[in-house]
Write a protein that holds these residues in place. Structure first.
Motif, PDB file in Angstrom:
ATOM      1  N   ILE A  55       0.840  -1.204   0.000  1.00  0.00           N
ATOM      2  CA  ILE A  55       0.000   0.000   0.000  1.00  0.00           C
ATOM      3  C   ILE A  55       0.875   1.254   0.000  1.00  0.00           C
ATOM      4  O   ILE A  55       0.622   2.199  -0.755  1.00  0.00           O
ATOM      5  CB  ILE A  55      -0.973  -0.014   1.199  1.00  0.00           C
ATOM      6  CG1 ILE A  55      -1.994  -1.146   1.027  1.00  0.00           C
ATOM      7  CG2 ILE A  55      -1.683   1.328   1.350  1.00  0.00           C
ATOM      8  CD1 ILE A  55      -2.827  -1.426   2.266  1.00  0.00           C
ATOM      9  N   ALA A  56       1.927   1.262   0.823  1.00  0.00           N
ATOM     10  CA  ALA A  56       2.834   2.409   0.865  1.00  0.00           C
ATOM     11  C   ALA A  56       3.519   2.601  -0.493  1.00  0.00           C
ATOM     12  O   ALA A  56       3.637   3.732  -0.984  1.00  0.00           O
ATOM     13  CB  ALA A  56       3.875   2.229   1.968  1.00  0.00           C
ATOM     14  N   ALA A  57       3.958   1.506  -1.094  1.00  0.00           N
ATOM     15  CA  ALA A  57       4.611   1.586  -2.403  1.00  0.00           C
ATOM     16  C   ALA A  57       3.660   2.133  -3.464  1.00  0.00           C
ATOM     17  O   ALA A  57       4.043   2.976  -4.288  1.00  0.00           O
ATOM     18  CB  ALA A  57       5.142   0.215  -2.825  1.00  0.00           C
ATOM     19  N   LEU A  58       2.412   1.677  -3.448  1.00  0.00           N
ATOM     20  CA  LEU A  58       1.425   2.176  -4.411  1.00  0.00           C
ATOM     21  C   LEU A  58       1.156   3.674  -4.204  1.00  0.00           C
ATOM     22  O   LEU A  58       1.048   4.425  -5.173  1.00  0.00           O
ATOM     23  CB  LEU A  58       0.126   1.382  -4.308  1.00  0.00           C
ATOM     24  CG  LEU A  58       0.175  -0.026  -4.883  1.00  0.00           C
ATOM     25  CD1 LEU A  58      -1.095  -0.786  -4.525  1.00  0.00           C
ATOM     26  CD2 LEU A  58       0.372   0.020  -6.390  1.00  0.00           C
ATOM     27  N   ASN A  59       1.055   4.084  -2.942  1.00  0.00           N
ATOM     28  CA  ASN A  59       0.845   5.509  -2.656  1.00  0.00           C
ATOM     29  C   ASN A  59       2.018   6.349  -3.149  1.00  0.00           C
ATOM     30  O   ASN A  59       1.821   7.403  -3.774  1.00  0.00           O
ATOM     31  CB  ASN A  59       0.634   5.739  -1.152  1.00  0.00           C
ATOM     32  CG  ASN A  59      -0.700   5.243  -0.662  1.00  0.00           C
ATOM     33  OD1 ASN A  59      -1.628   5.051  -1.433  1.00  0.00           O
ATOM     34  ND2 ASN A  59      -0.805   5.030   0.638  1.00  0.00           N
ATOM     35  N   LEU A  60       3.240   5.893  -2.874  1.00  0.00           N
ATOM     36  CA  LEU A  60       4.421   6.633  -3.323  1.00  0.00           C
ATOM     37  C   LEU A  60       4.529   6.644  -4.848  1.00  0.00           C
ATOM     38  O   LEU A  60       4.907   7.661  -5.444  1.00  0.00           O
ATOM     39  CB  LEU A  60       5.687   6.053  -2.688  1.00  0.00           C
ATOM     40  CG  LEU A  60       5.826   6.318  -1.189  1.00  0.00           C
ATOM     41  CD1 LEU A  60       6.927   5.452  -0.590  1.00  0.00           C
ATOM     42  CD2 LEU A  60       6.090   7.787  -0.916  1.00  0.00           C
TER      43      LEU A  60
END
Length: 99
Positions: A55-60
């Protein structure tokens, strides 16, 4: 030459190889990722690490794409502005050389 750099993300330690001149950048990126993942996890300490990481990777990645689109738009505006200035300059030079 690469060296091992220890970083902590969500209380887990990782050793990542990177050139010495990129060490500071890697540590800064790790701090950003850690903060994002902590924000996503919130109070749910049992949330799966890999799910939070994705999720963090997708947001970034979404933010990076938005910045890229913004820069592409600015590049287009700048190119059009330069082309317009070139046309005006050529027009002024043509009028001046015709005299």
């Amino acid at each position: 030459m690469s060296e091992g750099v220890n970083i902590r993300i969500l209380d887990r330690e990782f050793t990542i190889g990177c050139p010495p001149e990129e060490r500071e950048s890697l540590q800064s990126a790790a701090q950003l990722l850690d903060a994002r993942m902590r924000g996503i996890r919130g109070d749910n300490k049992m949330a799966a690490f890999d799910r939070i990481a994705v999720i963090a990777a997708l947001n970034l990645a979404a933010e990076a794409n938005a910045f890229r689109r913004e820069l592409d738009g600015r590049d287009g505006e700048l190119s059009r502005g330069i082309a317009d200035l070139n046309r005006k300059l050529e027009s002024l030079l043509a009028v001046h050389s015709a005299r």
